[in-house]
Design a protein around this motif. Structure first.
Motif, PDB file in Angstrom:
ATOM      1  N   ALA A 107       0.835  -1.201   0.000  1.00 18.93           N
ATOM      2  CA  ALA A 107       0.000   0.000   0.000  1.00 18.93           C
ATOM      3  C   ALA A 107       0.870   1.252   0.000  1.00 18.93           C
ATOM      4  O   ALA A 107       1.819   1.366   0.784  1.00 18.93           O
ATOM      5  CB  ALA A 107      -0.921   0.000   1.213  1.00 18.93           C
ATOM      6  N   LYS A 108       0.545   2.202  -0.871  1.00 21.62           N
ATOM      7  CA  LYS A 108       1.348   3.415  -0.999  1.00 21.62           C
ATOM      8  C   LYS A 108       1.286   4.255   0.265  1.00 21.62           C
ATOM      9  O   LYS A 108       2.273   4.878   0.672  1.00 21.62           O
ATOM     10  CB  LYS A 108       0.854   4.222  -2.203  1.00 21.62           C
ATOM     11  N   SER A 109       0.123   4.286   0.909  1.00 26.89           N
ATOM     12  CA  SER A 109      -0.054   5.164   2.070  1.00 26.89           C
ATOM     13  C   SER A 109       0.623   4.632   3.330  1.00 26.89           C
ATOM     14  O   SER A 109       1.116   5.405   4.145  1.00 26.89           O
ATOM     15  CB  SER A 109      -1.547   5.365   2.345  1.00 26.89           C
ATOM     16  N   THR A 110       0.667   3.315   3.491  1.00 32.21           N
ATOM     17  CA  THR A 110       1.192   2.729   4.736  1.00 32.21           C
ATOM     18  C   THR A 110       2.477   1.940   4.542  1.00 32.21           C
ATOM     19  O   THR A 110       3.126   1.565   5.514  1.00 32.21           O
ATOM     20  CB  THR A 110       0.148   1.795   5.360  1.00 32.21           C
ATOM     21  N   ASP A 111       2.830   1.645   3.282  1.00 28.99           N
ATOM     22  CA  ASP A 111       4.000   0.822   2.975  1.00 28.99           C
ATOM     23  C   ASP A 111       3.861  -0.592   3.534  1.00 28.99           C
ATOM     24  O   ASP A 111       4.838  -1.303   3.738  1.00 28.99           O
ATOM     25  CB  ASP A 111       5.283   1.465   3.511  1.00 28.99           C
TER      26      ASP A 111
END
Length: 412
Positions: A60-64
């Protein structure tokens, strides 16, 4: 003498497939109101409606952290959240694998490239129906024939490199699936690259996903201690609390597959209201393909042949009553429609059922299309064009088969 009813049935089916080919031939050449072929299917988990299924995980881009691809979309006019269960590239790969399996069963033959070698005592093979960039993949760019001629300088390789938008004949002859699923010669430096859009598109998604959770851990029945140990190429040895010698790597026992790992929370699949698959064959895209200085009859037959390959790949991959996408994602077909999509009338789209819902019918259609294409001048090879890796690629392949010690696999 009476004709058996089964023979009459087969004869009737043969007539239907012949008529279907004529319609496909006209549609693939923009000579009718048929603009596309569409497949719409609904599924449910094998465990039942609402059962948990596992989408592909992504970072996920937001949470890595690991997550799923969830987006808003209109479904039957309503804005809803959907989770992607299988993307276009993956669906195309499933079709290509199904076609390759049929070739290996000797049910049919499609021209393709094949790289073969051996590494670590294991036979290794990759075809243009499996390589990420199909016939333009770096595996083939970095290969050579038995005489040592680099691929791009062989007859087949040079013909593919000379191909362009006005003349895709080499692809039709040597790797026709490329023209169905799309191909881009992006691994060679040239100002004008071959780039053919996909004519076949399919994807699967789940409606209104509820994301679940799961506990991920490991139980060691002997409950080995989670100590730090020294790791070498030959194995590992206890450090008994000491620091590892200079130049010697270290790792915790859990990283080497021993000891307990306490459970931690992770994503645990989804529950959805419905699962849909939507696939299309763009007849407009196929009608744009050109094959150089050939007759109109050849061009028309070639386009119809490609349309039949697209339909055959879909039926081979998705025509069964159940579908396995990945671990934790087994689905049963609830309903399916294969249909012609036509020009709309009075603002309303027009569709019509297509008489080709099984892999058997699709293969019969393909065989007719191939026969017609041959009569117009198509000459397909009878076996794959085979190559082997050059020295550098061979070394890289062998490295993938080496056992480099113990521990968790490296991620790249």
């Amino acid at each position: 003498m009476a004709i058996p009813s089964s023979a009459l049935t087969d004869l009737g089916r043969s007539i239907v497939i012949e008529e279907l080919y004529e319609r496909l031939h006209a549609a693939a050449n923009a000579l009718s109101e048929d603009s596309a072929i569409r497949v719409r299917a609904a599924y449910e988990p094998t465990s039942g409606s609402g059962g948990r299924i596992c989408p592909p995980t992504v970072k996920a881009k937001s949470t890595d952290a690991a997550g799923y691809l969830i987006e808003p979309r209109y479904v039957e006019g309503d804005e809803v959240r959907v989770v992607l269960l299988d993307q276009r590239q993956s669906q195309a790969n499933r079709c290509e694998q199904a076609l390759l399996d049929a070739v290996r069963r000797e049910d049919l033959f499609l021209p393709h490239l094949e790289l073969t070698t051996e590494a670590g005592g294991t036979a290794v093979s990759i075809t243009s129906l499996e390589a990420p960039h199909r016939s333009c993949d770096a595996y083939f760019r970095d290969s050579q024939n038995e005489e040592g001629t680099t691929f791009d300088k062989t007859g087949v390789g040079a013909a593919l490199r000379r191909a362009g938008a006005a003349d895709l004949r080499a692809y039709l002859d040597q790797s026709p699936a490329d023209l169905v699923y799309g191909v881009w010669d992006s691994h060679r430096k040239r100002r004008i690259q071959v780039k053919v859009p996909r004519a076949y598109t399919s994807e699967m998604y789940g409606v209104s996903p509820l994301v679940g959770v799961r506990a991920a851990g490991r139980v060691d029945r002997l409950n080995l201690a989670g100590d730090t140990v020294a790791v070498t190429e030959t194995g590992w040895s206890p450090l008994d609390g000491a620091k590892p010698p200079r130049g010697v790597a270290s790792a915790r026992m859990s990283e080497l597959g021993h000891g307990m790992i306490p459970p931690s929370e992770g994503i645990g699949g989804v529950s959805v209201k419905a699962v849909h698959r939507q696939a299309t064959v763009s007849l407009a895209q196929l009608s744009s393909l050109r094959f150089g200085s050939v007759t109109e009859e050849f061009t028309a037959a070639g386009r119809a042949l490609l349309a039949s390959i697209a339909l055959l790949g879909d039926r081979l991959a998705f025509g069964a009553s159940a579908l396995h996408l990945r671990s934790g994602c087994d689905l049963v077909v609830v309903s399916e429609q294969v249909e012609w999509v036509q020009r709309g009338r009075n603002g309303v789209p027009v569709t019509e059922p297509m008489e080709c819902t099984t892999s058997r019918d699709a293969q019969a259609l393909f065989e007719i299309a191939l026969e017609r294409a041959r009569k117009s001048g198509l000459e397909w090879p009878v076996e794959p064009f085979r190559v082997r890796p050059n020295a550098s690629l061979q070394q890289a392949i062998e490295k993938s088969y080496e056992i480099a010690g113990i521990g968790a696999a490296e991620e790249e």
